[in-house]
Design a protein around this motif. Structure first.
Motif, PDB file in Angstrom:
ATOM      1  N   VAL A   1       0.815  -1.200  -0.122  1.00 27.77           N
ATOM      2  CA  VAL A   1       0.047   0.018   0.089  1.00 27.77           C
ATOM      3  C   VAL A   1       0.926   1.258  -0.104  1.00 27.77           C
ATOM      4  CG1 VAL A   1      -1.836   1.429   1.231  1.00 27.77           C
ATOM      5  CG2 VAL A   1      -1.714  -1.098   1.079  1.00 27.77           C
ATOM      6  N   ALA A   2       1.881   1.166   0.763  1.00 29.11           N
ATOM      7  CA  ALA A   2       2.818   2.492   0.803  1.00 29.11           C
ATOM      8  C   ALA A   2       3.576   2.547  -0.342  1.00 29.11           C
ATOM      9  CB  ALA A   2       3.962   2.308   1.838  1.00 29.11           C
ATOM     10  N   ARG A   3       3.611   1.690  -1.304  1.00 27.20           N
ATOM     11  CA  ARG A   3       4.681   1.600  -2.692  1.00 27.20           C
ATOM     12  C   ARG A   3       3.381   2.332  -3.631  1.00 27.20           C
ATOM     13  NH1 ARG A   3       6.175  -3.685  -2.652  1.00 27.20           N
ATOM     14  NH2 ARG A   3       7.759  -3.647  -0.933  1.00 27.20           N
ATOM     15  N   PHE A   4       2.342   1.818  -3.402  1.00 32.32           N
ATOM     16  CA  PHE A   4       1.268   2.409  -4.290  1.00 32.32           C
ATOM     17  C   PHE A   4       0.809   3.671  -4.094  1.00 32.32           C
ATOM     18  CE2 PHE A   4      -3.536   3.036  -5.528  1.00 32.32           C
ATOM     19  CZ  PHE A   4      -3.287   2.520  -6.885  1.00 32.32           C
ATOM     20  N   GLU A   5       0.808   4.135  -2.815  1.00 35.48           N
ATOM     21  CA  GLU A   5       0.647   5.569  -2.407  1.00 35.48           C
ATOM     22  C   GLU A   5       1.796   6.454  -2.941  1.00 35.48           C
ATOM     23  OE1 GLU A   5      -0.087   5.172   1.750  1.00 35.48           O
ATOM     24  OE2 GLU A   5      -2.184   5.484   1.628  1.00 35.48           O
ATOM     25  N   GLU A   6       3.104   6.004  -2.736  1.00 28.38           N
ATOM     26  CA  GLU A   6       4.388   6.922  -3.303  1.00 28.38           C
ATOM     27  C   GLU A   6       4.086   7.031  -4.615  1.00 28.38           C
ATOM     28  OE1 GLU A   6       7.664   4.501  -2.088  1.00 28.38           O
ATOM     29  OE2 GLU A   6       7.213   4.681   0.153  1.00 28.38           O
ATOM     30  N   ASP A   7       3.568   5.929  -5.557  1.00 30.85           N
ATOM     31  CA  ASP A   7       3.629   6.006  -6.892  1.00 30.85           C
ATOM     32  C   ASP A   7       2.433   7.084  -7.150  1.00 30.85           C
ATOM     33  OD1 ASP A   7       5.589   4.117  -7.302  1.00 30.85           O
ATOM     34  OD2 ASP A   7       4.168   2.549  -7.779  1.00 30.85           O
ATOM     35  N   ALA A   8       1.405   7.084  -6.391  1.00 32.37           N
ATOM     36  CA  ALA A   8       0.369   7.837  -6.839  1.00 32.37           C
ATOM     37  C   ALA A   8       0.744   9.394  -6.404  1.00 32.37           C
ATOM     38  CB  ALA A   8      -0.823   7.584  -5.721  1.00 32.37           C
ATOM     39  N   ALA A   9       1.718   9.550  -5.334  1.00 33.55           N
ATOM     40  CA  ALA A   9       1.811  10.823  -5.023  1.00 33.55           C
ATOM     41  C   ALA A   9       3.034  11.507  -5.871  1.00 33.55           C
ATOM     42  CB  ALA A   9       2.557  10.768  -3.450  1.00 33.55           C
ATOM     43  N   ARG A  10       3.723  10.732  -6.577  1.00 32.94           N
ATOM     44  CA  ARG A  10       4.661  11.147  -7.440  1.00 32.94           C
ATOM     45  C   ARG A  10       3.861  11.822  -8.726  1.00 32.94           C
ATOM     46  NH1 ARG A  10       7.904   6.500  -6.718  1.00 32.94           N
ATOM     47  NH2 ARG A  10       6.948   5.377  -8.292  1.00 32.94           N
ATOM     48  N   HIS A  11       2.692  11.475  -8.940  1.00 37.56           N
ATOM     49  CA  HIS A  11       2.166  11.849  -9.930  1.00 37.56           C
ATOM     50  C   HIS A  11       0.991  12.663  -9.331  1.00 37.56           C
ATOM     51  CE1 HIS A  11       3.861   9.099 -13.071  1.00 37.56           C
ATOM     52  NE2 HIS A  11       4.018   8.278 -11.983  1.00 37.56           N
ATOM     53  N   THR A  12       1.228  13.490  -8.349  1.00 34.00           N
ATOM     54  CA  THR A  12       0.127  14.377  -7.668  1.00 34.00           C
ATOM     55  C   THR A  12      -1.142  13.580  -7.666  1.00 34.00           C
ATOM     56  OG1 THR A  12      -0.221  15.597  -9.588  1.00 34.00           O
ATOM     57  CG2 THR A  12       1.881  16.424  -8.170  1.00 34.00           C
ATOM     58  N   LEU A  13      -1.344  12.476  -7.348  1.00 33.22           N
ATOM     59  CA  LEU A  13      -2.581  11.861  -7.085  1.00 33.22           C
ATOM     60  C   LEU A  13      -2.857  11.174  -5.557  1.00 33.22           C
ATOM     61  CD1 LEU A  13      -2.579   9.537 -10.370  1.00 33.22           C
ATOM     62  CD2 LEU A  13      -4.031  11.775  -9.927  1.00 33.22           C
ATOM     63  N   ARG A  14      -3.938  11.352  -5.084  1.00 36.74           N
ATOM     64  CA  ARG A  14      -4.203  10.975  -3.700  1.00 36.74           C
ATOM     65  C   ARG A  14      -4.708   9.281  -3.986  1.00 36.74           C
ATOM     66  NH1 ARG A  14      -7.949  14.827  -3.468  1.00 36.74           N
ATOM     67  NH2 ARG A  14      -9.728  13.644  -3.658  1.00 36.74           N
ATOM     68  N   LEU A  15      -4.604   8.711  -3.021  1.00 34.25           N
ATOM     69  CA  LEU A  15      -4.878   7.281  -3.194  1.00 34.25           C
ATOM     70  C   LEU A  15      -6.538   6.914  -4.005  1.00 34.25           C
ATOM     71  CD1 LEU A  15      -3.836   4.371  -2.447  1.00 34.25           C
ATOM     72  CD2 LEU A  15      -5.482   4.499  -0.426  1.00 34.25           C
ATOM     73  N   ASP A  16      -7.100   7.503  -3.840  1.00 34.06           N
ATOM     74  CA  ASP A  16      -8.740   7.427  -4.270  1.00 34.06           C
ATOM     75  C   ASP A  16      -8.494   7.653  -5.880  1.00 34.06           C
ATOM     76  OD1 ASP A  16      -8.265  10.239  -3.149  1.00 34.06           O
ATOM     77  OD2 ASP A  16     -10.549  10.109  -3.350  1.00 34.06           O
ATOM     78  N   GLU A  17      -7.674   8.887  -5.809  1.00 37.63           N
ATOM     79  CA  GLU A  17      -7.707   9.426  -7.262  1.00 37.63           C
ATOM     80  C   GLU A  17      -6.870   8.436  -8.147  1.00 37.63           C
ATOM     81  OE1 GLU A  17      -7.741  14.272  -6.741  1.00 37.63           O
ATOM     82  OE2 GLU A  17      -5.739  12.890  -6.353  1.00 37.63           O
ATOM     83  N   ALA A  18      -5.789   7.881  -7.518  1.00 41.31           N
ATOM     84  CA  ALA A  18      -4.921   6.860  -8.317  1.00 41.31           C
ATOM     85  C   ALA A  18      -5.851   5.459  -8.820  1.00 41.31           C
ATOM     86  CB  ALA A  18      -3.826   6.483  -7.553  1.00 41.31           C
ATOM     87  N   LEU A  19      -6.807   5.182  -7.580  1.00 45.07           N
ATOM     88  CA  LEU A  19      -7.749   3.985  -8.030  1.00 45.07           C
ATOM     89  C   LEU A  19      -8.782   4.210  -9.090  1.00 45.07           C
ATOM     90  CD1 LEU A  19      -8.125   2.868  -4.343  1.00 45.07           C
ATOM     91  CD2 LEU A  19      -6.874   1.499  -6.264  1.00 45.07           C
ATOM     92  N   ALA A  20      -8.935   5.579  -9.148  1.00 51.59           N
ATOM     93  CA  ALA A  20      -9.998   6.112  -9.992  1.00 51.59           C
ATOM     94  C   ALA A  20      -9.346   5.975 -11.399  1.00 51.59           C
ATOM     95  CB  ALA A  20     -10.690   7.350  -9.845  1.00 51.59           C
TER      96      ALA A  20
ATOM     97  N   TYR B   1      -7.143   3.976 -12.627  1.00 49.77           N
ATOM     98  CA  TYR B   1      -7.312   2.385 -13.012  1.00 49.77           C
ATOM     99  C   TYR B   1      -8.860   2.048 -13.271  1.00 49.77           C
ATOM    100  CZ  TYR B   1      -2.534   0.716 -11.657  1.00 49.77           C
ATOM    101  OH  TYR B   1      -1.230   0.316 -11.308  1.00 49.77           O
ATOM    102  N   GLY B   2      -9.589   2.539 -12.667  1.00 51.64           N
ATOM    103  CA  GLY B   2     -11.063   2.260 -12.711  1.00 51.64           C
ATOM    104  C   GLY B   2     -11.459   2.888 -13.993  1.00 51.64           C
ATOM    105  N   ASP B   3     -11.313   3.985 -14.609  1.00 47.69           N
ATOM    106  CA  ASP B   3     -11.854   4.761 -15.747  1.00 47.69           C
ATOM    107  C   ASP B   3     -10.487   4.241 -17.024  1.00 47.69           C
ATOM    108  OD1 ASP B   3     -13.266   6.205 -14.225  1.00 47.69           O
ATOM    109  OD2 ASP B   3     -11.849   7.933 -14.114  1.00 47.69           O
ATOM    110  N   ALA B   4      -9.832   3.446 -16.830  1.00 48.89           N
ATOM    111  CA  ALA B   4      -8.691   3.061 -17.775  1.00 48.89           C
ATOM    112  C   ALA B   4      -9.771   2.108 -19.047  1.00 48.89           C
ATOM    113  CB  ALA B   4      -7.615   2.038 -17.428  1.00 48.89           C
ATOM    114  N   GLU B   5      -9.368   2.425 -20.269  1.00 46.65           N
ATOM    115  CA  GLU B   5      -9.749   1.625 -21.340  1.00 46.65           C
ATOM    116  C   GLU B   5      -9.263  -0.022 -21.361  1.00 46.65           C
ATOM    117  OE1 GLU B   5     -10.186   3.408 -25.317  1.00 46.65           O
ATOM    118  OE2 GLU B   5     -10.461   5.432 -24.227  1.00 46.65           O
ATOM    119  N   GLU B   6      -8.159   0.064 -20.876  1.00 48.41           N
ATOM    120  CA  GLU B   6      -7.599  -1.393 -21.125  1.00 48.41           C
ATOM    121  C   GLU B   6      -8.075  -2.307 -19.775  1.00 48.41           C
ATOM    122  OE1 GLU B   6      -5.637  -4.587 -21.939  1.00 48.41           O
ATOM    123  OE2 GLU B   6      -5.349  -2.678 -23.138  1.00 48.41           O
ATOM    124  N   PRO B   7      -8.926  -3.400 -20.212  1.00 52.25           N
ATOM    125  CA  PRO B   7      -9.391  -4.177 -19.213  1.00 52.25           C
ATOM    126  C   PRO B   7      -8.203  -4.522 -17.954  1.00 52.25           C
ATOM    127  CG  PRO B   7     -10.171  -5.029 -21.360  1.00 52.25           C
ATOM    128  CD  PRO B   7      -9.136  -3.909 -21.541  1.00 52.25           C
TER     129      PRO B   7
END
Length: 170
Positions: free
Chosen positions: A45-64, A66-72
């Motif tokens: 979870v910490a690595r995922f949060e770090e990756d999201a933060a590097r792209h100025t995303l919060r956790l919920d935004e990073a998950l969104a 993924y959810g909005d991606a066209e690629e299954p």
């Protein structure tokens, strides 16, 4: 000379005590596995949060994202990550609850709402222990009483028939 019923009552009581005396040890081994799983999930979870933060995303935004991606594959990966985060939160809550409970009550918490994977692993690797702690003795005594009560409950109908057969004049 001891009667068969007395011997059976003693054996069932001892079996009940032996089984329940292991409840604190199972809870301890479960708790150790739970905390190990928590440590590993915390890293993911910490690595995922770090990756999201590097792209100025919060956790919920990073998950969104993924959810909005066209690629299954990406959508599925987002669902997987969401499940990891939810499981991490559940295990964290359970770990806090177990830590707050007095040792004699921890087995009850494990039996009431366990994590299936953690419990399965704890059961597969379970090694019995001698109950030398106060809470181990409490569980041993409760098992002895439960075993004795079980025996008495099961033997009761047979005792009535035997007494009726002894009554003279029948």
């Amino acid at each position: 000379m001891m009667r068969v019923g007395t011997v059976l009552a003693l054996l069932v009581s001892l079996a009940g005590g032996a089984v329940t005396s292991q409840a604190p040890e199972l809870a301890q081994q479960y708790r150790q596995r739970l905390n190990g799983a928590l440590e590993e999930l915390a890293k993911v979870v910490a690595r995922f949060e770090e990756d999201a933060a590097r792209h100025t995303l919060r956790l919920d935004e990073a998950l969104a994202v993924y959810g909005d991606a066209e690629e299954p594959f990406l959508r599925d990966r987002g669902l997987s990550m969401r499940r990891v985060i939810e499981r991490f939160e559940r295990l964290e809550q359970q770990s806090v609850r177990l830590a707050e409970l007095p040792p004699p009550l921890r087995p009850l918490a494990v039996f009431v709402n366990p994590d299936g994977d953690v419990l399965k692993g704890a059961m597969q690797d379970f090694e019995p222990a001698v109950p030398l702690t106060a809470h181990g003795m409490i569980w041993t005594a409760s098992g002895l009483l439960a075993g004795f009560g079980l025996y008495k409950g099961l033997a009761f109908p047979f005792r009535r028939r035997r007494r009726a057969a002894r009554v003279p004049g029948r």
